[in-house]
Enzyme design. Structure first.
Site, mmCIF file in Angstrom:
data_model
loop_
_atom_site.group_PDB
_atom_site.id
_atom_site.type_symbol
_atom_site.label_atom_id
_atom_site.label_comp_id
_atom_site.label_asym_id
_atom_site.label_seq_id
_atom_site.Cartn_x
_atom_site.Cartn_y
_atom_site.Cartn_z
ATOM 1 N N LYS A 15 2.503 29.492 -3.514
ATOM 2 C CA LYS A 15 1.326 29.473 -2.507
ATOM 3 C C LYS A 15 0.258 28.562 -2.984
ATOM 4 O O LYS A 15 0.343 27.679 -3.881
ATOM 5 C CB LYS A 15 0.563 30.765 -2.656
ATOM 6 C CG LYS A 15 -0.654 31.479 -1.854
ATOM 7 C CD LYS A 15 -0.402 31.801 -1.369
ATOM 8 C CE LYS A 15 -1.096 32.196 -0.181
ATOM 9 N NZ LYS A 15 -0.886 33.469 1.420
ATOM 10 N N THR A 65 2.958 36.545 -2.404
ATOM 11 C CA THR A 65 2.537 34.960 -1.954
ATOM 12 C C THR A 65 0.561 35.530 -2.034
ATOM 13 O O THR A 65 -0.489 34.641 -3.030
ATOM 14 C CB THR A 65 2.783 34.009 -0.822
ATOM 15 O OG1 THR A 65 2.413 34.492 0.297
ATOM 16 C CG2 THR A 65 4.256 33.406 -1.497
ATOM 17 N N ASP A 66 0.695 36.394 -1.418
ATOM 18 C CA ASP A 66 -0.912 37.056 -1.321
ATOM 19 C C ASP A 66 -0.952 37.271 -2.689
ATOM 20 O O ASP A 66 -1.954 37.603 -3.244
ATOM 21 C CB ASP A 66 -1.218 37.978 0.082
ATOM 22 C CG ASP A 66 -2.289 38.748 0.337
ATOM 23 O OD1 ASP A 66 -2.820 37.342 0.523
ATOM 24 O OD2 ASP A 66 -2.742 39.357 -0.564
ATOM 25 N N PHE A 164 -6.795 -14.646 -1.709
ATOM 26 C CA PHE A 164 -5.829 -14.082 -1.650
ATOM 27 C C PHE A 164 -5.703 -15.413 -0.639
ATOM 28 O O PHE A 164 -6.157 -15.922 0.439
ATOM 29 C CB PHE A 164 -6.237 -12.854 -0.298
ATOM 30 C CG PHE A 164 -4.688 -12.831 -0.652
ATOM 31 C CD1 PHE A 164 -3.618 -12.442 -1.581
ATOM 32 C CD2 PHE A 164 -4.302 -12.222 1.532
ATOM 33 C CE1 PHE A 164 -2.331 -11.622 -0.645
ATOM 34 C CE2 PHE A 164 -2.739 -12.152 1.475
ATOM 35 C CZ PHE A 164 -1.523 -12.218 0.744
ATOM 36 N N ARG A 181 -13.283 -13.514 -0.570
ATOM 37 C CA ARG A 181 -13.378 -12.255 0.893
ATOM 38 C C ARG A 181 -14.209 -10.630 0.292
ATOM 39 O O ARG A 181 -14.031 -10.823 -1.093
ATOM 40 C CB ARG A 181 -12.542 -11.265 1.200
ATOM 41 C CG ARG A 181 -11.313 -11.622 -0.284
ATOM 42 C CD ARG A 181 -9.863 -10.605 0.531
ATOM 43 N NE ARG A 181 -8.819 -10.411 -0.751
ATOM 44 C CZ ARG A 181 -8.300 -9.386 -0.292
ATOM 45 N NH1 ARG A 181 -7.467 -9.584 0.620
ATOM 46 N NH2 ARG A 181 -7.642 -9.466 -1.811
ATOM 47 N N ILE A 225 -4.916 -8.157 -4.585
ATOM 48 C CA ILE A 225 -5.660 -6.414 -5.198
ATOM 49 C C ILE A 225 -3.892 -6.649 -6.381
ATOM 50 O O ILE A 225 -3.961 -5.906 -6.364
ATOM 51 C CB ILE A 225 -5.018 -5.363 -3.358
ATOM 52 C CG1 ILE A 225 -5.869 -6.259 -2.575
ATOM 53 C CG2 ILE A 225 -4.928 -3.754 -4.388
ATOM 54 C CD1 ILE A 225 -5.972 -4.820 -1.590
ATOM 55 N N GLN A 226 -2.481 -6.775 -5.761
ATOM 56 C CA GLN A 226 -1.701 -6.359 -6.705
ATOM 57 C C GLN A 226 -1.846 -6.679 -8.381
ATOM 58 O O GLN A 226 -1.718 -6.028 -8.951
ATOM 59 C CB GLN A 226 -0.443 -7.437 -6.267
ATOM 60 C CG GLN A 226 0.654 -7.055 -5.365
ATOM 61 C CD GLN A 226 0.030 -7.890 -3.877
ATOM 62 O OE1 GLN A 226 -1.208 -7.635 -3.929
ATOM 63 N NE2 GLN A 226 0.811 -7.654 -2.930
ATOM 64 N N ASN A 252 -5.099 -1.691 1.318
ATOM 65 C CA ASN A 252 -5.910 -2.664 1.346
ATOM 66 C C ASN A 252 -6.842 -2.351 3.392
ATOM 67 O O ASN A 252 -6.185 -2.193 3.451
ATOM 68 C CB ASN A 252 -5.564 -4.342 2.176
ATOM 69 C CG ASN A 252 -5.952 -5.047 1.842
ATOM 70 O OD1 ASN A 252 -6.929 -4.777 2.082
ATOM 71 N ND2 ASN A 252 -5.704 -6.136 1.444
#
Length: 288
Positions: A15, A65-66, A164, A181, A225-226, A252
C-alpha cells in the site's frame, strides 16, 4: 521498478500514499522537536505465503492492503520518535511481529513537512519545503537488511559565482561561454549506511546532510554543476562517518534570460522544457 536489498523477489504487494499526521497538541514534544510529524508511507510485503493469490486466487493468507493502511495510520499514534528512519523501523518490526506469514517487508516514508510561524510559540504552522526527507528500511526475519535515507526536491538559486565555459565546440554548439551566470539547480540525494543500525540516529544524518548542501551551494564558486555536486558528495562522506555511499542527481534549471544590464541587474523567466541532468555516486572506499 522496485528492488529489494534482500535479493530479487518474484512477487510483492503493498500500500502506498498512506498519509498520517501525528500532532503533539499539548506542547509535549521535546525541545527542538517539531510537534507536527507527518509522513506518506509505502509498505511492500513479500513471502511465499502470498503466491497462491497469484496462481489460484486463494487469499487465505493475504493481508488486505486496506488493513495495511489502517495499521500504518493507527500505529503512528504509538510511535514516540521524530525521525523517519525510526518511524519506518517501528512500523516494519511491529508488522512483522503481527503477521508471521510475511517473510520480509520494505517500508518507505516521505516527509510531509510543516514549520511553525513562530518558533517561540509553535501553535500555528505552514507547509515547508520544497525539499523533503525520505527514509527506507527493509526488514527480514533475521533482522534489518538495509536502511537508506534521502532528501529530494532541493530547488537552489545562486545569483553569482557559477561559471560554465571551455566545453567542446563544434557545428552543434550554440551556447556561449558563461563566466558568471545565475544558477538555478534542482537536486536529489540518497545515501546508504555502513551498517543498518547506523541509520537509527534520530535523524542526525539527514539534518547534517541538508546543512552541507546549503553550505556548499552558498559558499563554493564553481565551473560546473558537476563540480558543485562533487563538493557536496565529498563533504557528506567526510563529515558524516556513518554514510557508506551517496548518490546525487541534479537538474540544470537555470532561467532563460530576458534582459540584462551587465552583471548588475537582469530579468529572467522559466527555462524551456529541455534540461540538463547529471548524477554522481561516491563510495567511502573510493571517493575520487
Amino acid at each position: 521498478m522496485t528492488t529489494f536489498a534482500g535479493g530479487p523477489q518474484r512477487h510483492y504487494y503493498g500500500k502506498g500514499d498512506v498519509i498520517a499526521y501525528r500532532l503533539n497538541r499539548d506542547s509535549s514534544a521535546p525541545a527542538g522537536q517539531n510537534p507536527v510529524f507527518g509522513a506518506s508511507v509505502l509498505m511492500l510485503l513479500y513471502g511465499d505465503a502470498f503466491w497462491p493469490t497469484y496462481t489460484t486466487g486463494d487469499n487465505s493468507s493475504l493481508i488486505a492492503t486496506d488493513s495495511m493502511k489502517n495499521f500504518i495510520q493507527r500505529e503512528t499514534m504509538n510511535f514516540v520518535g521524530y525521525d523517519l528512519e525510526g518511524y519506518c523501523a517501528f512500523l516494519a518490526e511491529k508488522f512483522l511481529k503481527q503477521y508471521p506469514q510475511v517473510e520480509g517487508l520494505q517500508v518507505s516514508a516521505d516527509e510531509m513537512p510543516y514549520e511553525p510561524l513562530d518558533r517561540a510559540k509553535p501553535v500555528a504552522f505552514f507547509p515547508s519545503g520544497p525539499e523533503r526527507a525520505r527514509a527506507q528500511v527493509e526488514l527480514g526475519r533475521k533482522g534489518f537488511i538495509e536502511v537508506k535515507s534521502a532528501i529530494r526536491g532541493f530547488k537552489l538559486l545562486r545569483l553569482s559565482g557559477s561559471a560554465f565555459k571551455g566545453f567542446v565546440r563544434d557545428e552543434y554548439t550554440t551556447l556561449p561561454d558563461l563566466n558568471d551566470r545565475p544558477l538555478h539547480m534542482w537536486l536529489d540525494l540518497e545515501w546508504s549506511y555502513n551498517r543498518p543500525e547506523d541509520g537509527f540516529a534520530g535523524g542526525a544524518a539527514t539534518a547534517r546532510a541538508r546543512q552541507i548542501v546549503h553550505d556548499v551551494f552558498s559558499s563554493f564558486e564553481s565551473g560546473s554543476i558537476q563540480q558543485v555536486i562533487y563538493q557536496m558528495g565529498t563533504r557528506l562522506l567526510a563529515e558524516i562517518p556513518s554514510i557508506a555511499e551517496v548518490h546525487l542527481e541534479a537538474n540544470n534549471r537555470t532561467w532563460d534570460t530576458i534582459a540584462e544590464q551587465g552583471d548588475r541587474l537582469g530579468v529572467y523567466t522559466e527555462p524551456r522544457p529541455p534540461y540538463g541532468c547529471l548524477g554522481l555516486t561516491l563510495k567511502r572506499s573510493n571517493q575520487n
